[in-house]
Design a protein around this motif. Structure first.
Motif, PDB file in Angstrom:
ATOM      1  N   ASN A 165       0.817  -1.211   0.000  1.00 31.55           N
ATOM      2  CA  ASN A 165       0.000   0.000   0.000  1.00 31.55           C
ATOM      3  C   ASN A 165       0.848   1.257   0.000  1.00 31.55           C
ATOM      4  N   THR A 166       0.212   2.371  -0.285  1.00 32.97           N
ATOM      5  CA  THR A 166       0.883   3.663  -0.395  1.00 32.97           C
ATOM      6  C   THR A 166       0.083   4.722   0.355  1.00 32.97           C
ATOM      7  N   LEU A 167       0.796   5.603   1.079  1.00 30.84           N
ATOM      8  CA  LEU A 167       0.169   6.765   1.702  1.00 30.84           C
ATOM      9  C   LEU A 167       0.436   7.996   0.845  1.00 30.84           C
ATOM     10  N   VAL A 168      -0.543   8.878   0.744  1.00 27.99           N
ATOM     11  CA  VAL A 168      -0.399  10.140   0.013  1.00 27.99           C
ATOM     12  C   VAL A 168      -0.890  11.254   0.934  1.00 27.99           C
ATOM     13  N   SER A 169      -0.082  12.303   1.106  1.00 24.04           N
ATOM     14  CA  SER A 169      -0.515  13.417   1.943  1.00 24.04           C
ATOM     15  C   SER A 169      -1.756  14.062   1.340  1.00 24.04           C
TER      16      SER A 169
END
Length: 775
Positions: A165-169
């Motif tokens: 998974n990836t986090l994006v501000s």
């Protein structure tokens, strides 16, 4: 009748005028599962889905603002004041009042916009129309094989695995991707972490089975792991005792200016972990409509020169050329020959290298921790630096000529004035450096800040420490040094080294004073004082109600096992940093509980480092005299053997044993002085390894908190690590880097040998048991 009427009005007022958040929660219709019988679900229905057991989380439509009829479909903390959002569908997707969440007769979950387009992931398909959308107690929204934990936005919740998974501000500028990199502008990596998940106790689990600890590790708090809009990863912990305030207990990047994109091209970011970052333009540039633009363009090699900027680095990756340089001249000439080279970074110590900045100057920041100096290319006619240099040179020459012409009669006056202007030059030289570095205070400033050095908060081998308050209301600790060897040049060298040491568990130096015989260091103020005050509370005389004096113990919180473990680990990491990660090798030489200070959250900070003898890494140094404190000195101090970093390891081992036992090592005495029972490490070793009674050495004040199932591994690692640190022979002790790993549990700890006694004795090297004097 009138009293009843007044009471009725009183209660009617409060029932009709609740707080906005309370009123909203009272009006919300909550349910534990969304199924076809609840369908459709529209934004205007004011319905929420709640986690069925703990009711901590809620999911549903959230209006972005009262002035806009736009909604997001989100998950948030339900029972806290700000109802913090931890997930939203489609990241920045918004919905109109006519949108609806439905479960179709075939069992598909759809969120249709006003045009009928489904914005919910196509994988959200159930087996039949009996499928339900539920919100689990851990904050995971689940519909058959679809779950929100697989589609995070800017936050991971405890025990949520990162996987791919990836986090994006929320502002879309920063990404924490599945390669465990923090990225700006989708291409430029500025930090990496082998992160796997955040445990519910505040432990950050890494891919290699190692872990990091948050500042409140072990406490039962709500937590979240969030990529903020400033590009930093932080662990937040909810403190219910302070109006439901989110408190930062861990962050990835300690120096905010090293985060890419904080400032624009050609800018230099200033600031620290305590001060908000801000941007300035370097010499030769000016701020035009919010951008740093060159004042005077240069047209070729002969039309340019370089301005030196100490502690400045431009770290943009794609526009740099890194290479080793034979010397400074080769690096400089290589940049001059390249029309696209806008400057270069150069490292003067150790392995020579230079970094050419091509086409753009990106991600500039100032930090005393940087190893390079930046040489900025400007037009030869640029006057930002040349005017200053010429002016000060003219002043010094004029003063010298005037004073010299007066002859021998005024020679002493000349020397005094020369010293005065030399000090002025030092001050002005510091002003050339970007703001945010260690400030040079005058003696008068510190005298005023400390109210004439009136509030004593500590004593150390190098001097007395006073509490003070600066005009900007910052609270400081001022160490007034004594018996500091060497001249002013040596003192300045030590101050420079200390200022460049940045670690979460080291006390930060803010400034200094070097004025005639006055030499002082200005540190951040650490509010909770020293570890010694918590481990060994001092009895004080108090008067009872009948006027008689009695002895009472100073009232301080008793540190539980988790806090003690975090303190030990933090101190180990700080000393390992001094030994193995600093530019210069630093032996502390006086590690003891008094030199371990505690923040409000009991985060440890080691003080008094950098003032002992410094040496190169490859050298072994024999000190001219014993440094340190009785009870914490390694055997090599007495045996006149070379002093290495292993002397600090011994001292740390003794502190570690004191943290476990709550007993001062040199206050410990047994009745049987003919044996080794009176020597604290020997006694502890026998209790743990021979009698198998580890509970006998634990601090009795928190014995009732000790749970062998929960605490045994933690305490066992601390005791075994201490025994290895306390080995008589220095070569048998582990390095501080390995000590930290032993405490973390990432390396196996074998059974140590029994620590042996060493004496400061007579001509035969021994003292009788009636007069033991162990260092």
């Amino acid at each position: 009748m009138s009293i009843f009427y007044l009471l009725l009005l009183f209660f009617s007022f409060f029932l009709c005028n609740p707080s906005s958040s309370t009123a909203q929660q009272q009006q919300e219709q909550s349910f534990s599962a969304f199924n076809i019988s609840n369908s459709p679900w529209t934004p205007t229905q004011n319905r929420i889905l709640v986690s069925s057991n703990n009711r901590t989380f809620a999911a549903g439509f959230r209006q972005l603002s009262t002035s806009q009829q736009l909604y997001i479909f989100a998950i948030w903390y339900r029972n806290i004041t700000d109802r913090t959002i931890v997930w939203s569908l489609g990241r920045n997707s918004t919905f109109s009042p006519s949108s609806s969440l439905v479960i179709t007769p075939s069992g598909a979950l759809q969120l249709n916009d006003s045009t009928g387009k489904n914005l919910f992931p196509s994988v959200a398909v159930g087996k039949s129309n009996s499928s339900s959308l539920v919100l689990q107690d851990n904050g995971n929204l689940v519909f058959e094989n679809w779950e929100s934990f697989n589609f995070p936005t800017d936050t991971f919740l405890p025990n949520q695995l990162m996987n791919n998974n990836t986090l994006v501000s929320r502002n879309g500028k920063y990404i924490f991707n599945n390669s465990k990199d923090l990225i700006f502008n989708e291409t430029d990596v500025y930090w990496s972490i082998k992160f796997q998940s955040l445990a519910s106790d505040g432990t950050l689990v890494k891919d290699n089975s190692a872990s990091w600890m948050s500042a409140d590790q072990g406490a039962s708090h709500l937590r979240r792991f969030t990529l903020d809009d400033d590009g930093n990863l932080r662990v937040y912990s909810l403190d219910p005792s302070v109006n439901d305030t989110w408190r930062v207990v861990w962050k990835a990047v300690q120096e905010p200016c090293t985060i890419y994109g904080t400032c624009g091209p050609n800018s230099i970011c200033m600031g620290s972990e305590r001060n908000s970052p801000y941007c300035i333009c370097p010499p030769g540039f000016q701020n035009i409509t919010g951008e740093c633009k060159r004042k005077i363009p240069f047209t070729g090699p002969k039309d340019s020169k370089f301005l030196r900027l100490d502690y400045v680095n431009f770290s943009g990756g794609s526009n740099q050329t890194d290479r080793q340089a034979l010397n400074f001249t080769v690096c400089e000439s290589g940049c001059l020959a390249n029309p696209s080279c806008l400057g270069f970074g150069y490292k003067f110590t150790g392995k020579q290298y230079c970094v050419h900045q091509l086409d753009r100057l990106l991600y500039g920041y100032w930090s005393p921790a940087t190893e390079t100096a930046m040489f900025l290319r400007v037009a030869k006619t640029e006057t930002d630096e040349s005017n200053f240099t010429a002016r000060n040179l003219a002043i010094l020459i004029t003063l010298f000529v005037i004073e010299l012409s007066t002859g021998a009669l005024f020679f002493w006056a000349f020397v005094k004035k020369y010293i005065k202007y030399r000090d002025m030059a030092h001050t002005l030289g510091l002003e050339l450096l970007p703001l945010g570095g260690p400030k040079r205070f005058t003696y008068a400033e510190l005298k005023d800040a400390t109210k004439d050095f009136n509030d004593v908060i500590g004593h150390g081998g190098f001097g007395i420490v006073y509490k003070g308050v600066l005009p900007d209301q910052r609270v400081i600790a001022v160490k007034r040094l004594k018996n500091v060897g060497g001249g002013e040049a040596e003192f300045w060298a030590e101050v420079t080294i200390i200022a460049r040491m940045h670690h979460l568990n080291l006390v930060r130096m803010w400034g200094f004073c070097a004025e005639k015989s006055h030499k002082m260091l200005v540190y951040e103020y650490v509010p909770n004082g020293s570890l010694a005050k918590f481990l060994f509370p001092n009895p004080s005389l108090v008067k009872s109600e009948d006027g008689n004096e009695g002895e009472s113990v100073e009232t301080r919180p008793i540190l539980d096992w988790s806090v003690r473990y975090r303190i030990a680990l933090g101190v180990a990491r700080a000393i390992a940093y001094l030994h193995e990660e600093c530019l210069e090798w630093v032996i502390h030489c006086d590690i003891k509980p008094e030199n371990i200070l505690l923040e409000d959250d009991f985060c440890p900070k080691v003080s008094d480092f950098g003032l002992a003898k410094l040496a190169k890494k490859e050298d072994k140094v024999t000190m001219s005299r014993i440094r340190g404190t009785r009870g914490y000195l390694a055997p090599e101090w007495v045996k006149n053997e070379p002093i290495t970093a292993k002397a600090d390891v011994y001292s740390f081992g003794m502190v570690l044993l004191e943290i476990v036992s709550g007993t001062r090592n040199f206050d410990f005495r047994r009745s049987s002085l003919q044996s080794e029972d009176w020597y604290f490490p020997c006694w502890a070793f026998e209790k743990v390894y021979q009698q198998k009674r580890v509970e006998d050495i634990l601090d009795r004040r928190i014995m009732h908190y000790y749970d062998s199932r929960q605490h045994f591994d933690m305490v066992d690692r601390m005791v075994k690590t201490a025994m290895w640190c306390l080995q008589d022979r220095a070569e048998l002790r582990p390095s501080m880097g390995k000590v930290a790993k032993m405490l973390e549990g990432t390396v196996e700890i074998t059974e140590p040998g029994k620590p042996t006694i060493f004496y400061l004795g007579d001509e035969n090297g021994h003292l009788g048991p009636e007069d033991p004097k162990v260092l």
